[in-house]
Design a protein around this motif. Structure first.
Motif, short mmCIF file in Angstrom:
data_model
loop_
_atom_site.label_atom_id
_atom_site.label_comp_id
_atom_site.label_asym_id
_atom_site.label_seq_id
_atom_site.Cartn_x
_atom_site.Cartn_y
_atom_site.Cartn_z
N LYS A 130 0.54 -1.26 -0.07
CA LYS A 130 0.02 -0.14 -0.06
C LYS A 130 0.92 1.13 0.00
O LYS A 130 2.02 1.12 0.42
N PRO A 131 0.60 2.40 -0.74
CA PRO A 131 1.21 3.46 -0.55
C PRO A 131 1.72 4.11 0.70
O PRO A 131 2.79 4.57 0.69
N GLU A 132 0.89 3.80 1.71
CA GLU A 132 1.30 3.97 3.27
C GLU A 132 1.96 3.01 3.84
O GLU A 132 2.38 3.19 5.03
N GLY A 133 2.35 1.94 3.08
CA GLY A 133 2.95 0.84 3.71
C GLY A 133 4.27 0.82 3.88
O GLY A 133 4.97 1.78 3.56
N LYS A 134 5.09 -0.31 4.21
CA LYS A 134 6.32 -0.36 4.38
C LYS A 134 6.86 -1.67 4.12
O LYS A 134 6.20 -2.63 4.13
N ILE A 135 8.31 -1.62 3.82
CA ILE A 135 8.91 -3.05 3.41
C ILE A 135 10.08 -3.10 4.46
O ILE A 135 10.68 -1.98 4.72
N VAL A 136 10.16 -4.19 5.04
CA VAL A 136 11.08 -4.52 6.06
C VAL A 136 11.89 -5.72 5.67
O VAL A 136 11.54 -6.90 5.33
N MET A 137 13.16 -5.41 5.74
CA MET A 137 14.01 -6.58 5.00
C MET A 137 15.34 -6.75 6.12
O MET A 137 15.94 -5.89 6.78
N LEU A 138 15.79 -8.02 5.93
CA LEU A 138 17.03 -8.49 6.58
C LEU A 138 17.72 -8.95 5.45
O LEU A 138 17.43 -9.94 4.87
N GLU A 139 18.78 -8.23 4.92
CA GLU A 139 19.63 -8.77 3.57
C GLU A 139 21.05 -8.75 3.56
O GLU A 139 21.57 -7.99 4.30
N HIS A 140 21.69 -9.84 3.01
CA HIS A 140 23.15 -9.65 2.98
C HIS A 140 23.38 -9.20 1.37
O HIS A 140 22.44 -9.50 0.60
N MET A 141 24.68 -8.65 1.34
CA MET A 141 24.85 -8.11 0.11
C MET A 141 26.45 -7.99 0.00
O MET A 141 27.11 -8.29 1.01
N ARG A 142 26.77 -7.12 -1.03
CA ARG A 142 28.42 -6.92 -1.24
C ARG A 142 28.84 -6.12 -0.29
O ARG A 142 28.26 -5.16 0.04
N SER A 143 30.05 -6.42 0.36
CA SER A 143 30.67 -5.69 1.28
C SER A 143 31.06 -4.51 0.66
O SER A 143 31.51 -4.25 -0.28
N GLU A 144 31.11 -3.36 1.67
CA GLU A 144 31.78 -2.08 0.98
C GLU A 144 33.16 -1.92 1.25
O GLU A 144 33.93 -1.17 0.56
N ASN A 145 33.73 -3.15 1.75
CA ASN A 145 35.13 -3.25 2.05
C ASN A 145 35.82 -3.63 0.63
O ASN A 145 35.35 -4.62 0.21
#
Length: 202
Positions: A130-145
């Motif tokens: 919904k337009p007023e809704g939200k997305i909640v995530m726990l995600e792993h990704m490429r390191s900034e190091n």
């Protein structure tokens, strides 16, 4: 479902019997913090074997989707331990069978490493929340190091072939390409593992 998606689906079918062990790498405290205070109609994208299902509060309705039938078979076994009302469906996150603006909250935990076209998956999430809704995530990704990032690049072909997961996804870039807005970002394990709260920004 295109050929690439079908290949990844089959890889997740193959590891369904051992996925719970792998999934425990996500700390339960992180899951509890993300899931314990949600409200309304919730979509969990990539529900997998259902590790999150017992952690949802009793006052919500959760629809969990996954493209792997063998993963879903495991998830069904966890419904009886859940306090929330749960419905599970076999579905591709890149092509969801829901109307626009259906859900109050969309949840994902370590899912977008394996969605073949992550930008398309994020666009679908943006469509169904919904337009007023939200997305909640726990995600792993490429390191900034720089060094760790290069190491993940080297490892990635092996992890994709073995389990279908990309360990070097530039998830923040993919989120922005899909038109979603990052409202909160918390580093949980250096820059590799993060908690994200997104807005559909419609």
């Amino acid at each position: 479902m295109n050929r690439h998606t079908d290949i990844i689906r089959k890889r997740y079918d193959r590891i369904a019997s051992i996925f719970d062990v792998m999934d425990h790498m996500i700390r339960s405290s992180w899951r509890e913090e993300v899931l314990g205070n949600l409200h309304g109609d919730i979509l969990e994208v990539g529900v997998g074997t259902g590790s999150n299902l017992p952690l949802y509060p009793s006052n919500v309705h959760v629809t969990g989707i996954d493209f792997s039938p063998k993963m879903l078979a495991k998830a069904y076994g966890k419904i009886e331990d859940a306090k929330a009302t749960i419905a599970l469906r076999e579905m591709d996150a890149q092509q969801m069978d829901f109307l626009d603006n259906t859900f109050d909250v969309v949840v994902s935990t370590c899912v977008f490493c394996s969605v073949p076209d992550p930008v398309e998956g994020f666009k679908e999430i943006r469509r169904v929340v919904k337009p007023e809704g939200k997305i909640v995530m726990l995600e792993h990704m490429r390191s900034e190091n720089p060094i760790a990032g290069k190491l993940l690049d080297v490892m990635n072909p092996l992890t994709v072939r073995m389990v279908g997961a990309n360990v070097n996804r530039k998830t923040i870039e993919n989120i922005e390409k899909a038109g979603l807005k990052i409202k909160e970002q918390t580093y949980l394990m250096t820059s590799i593992m993060r908690k994200l709260i997104l807005s559909p920004n419609k």
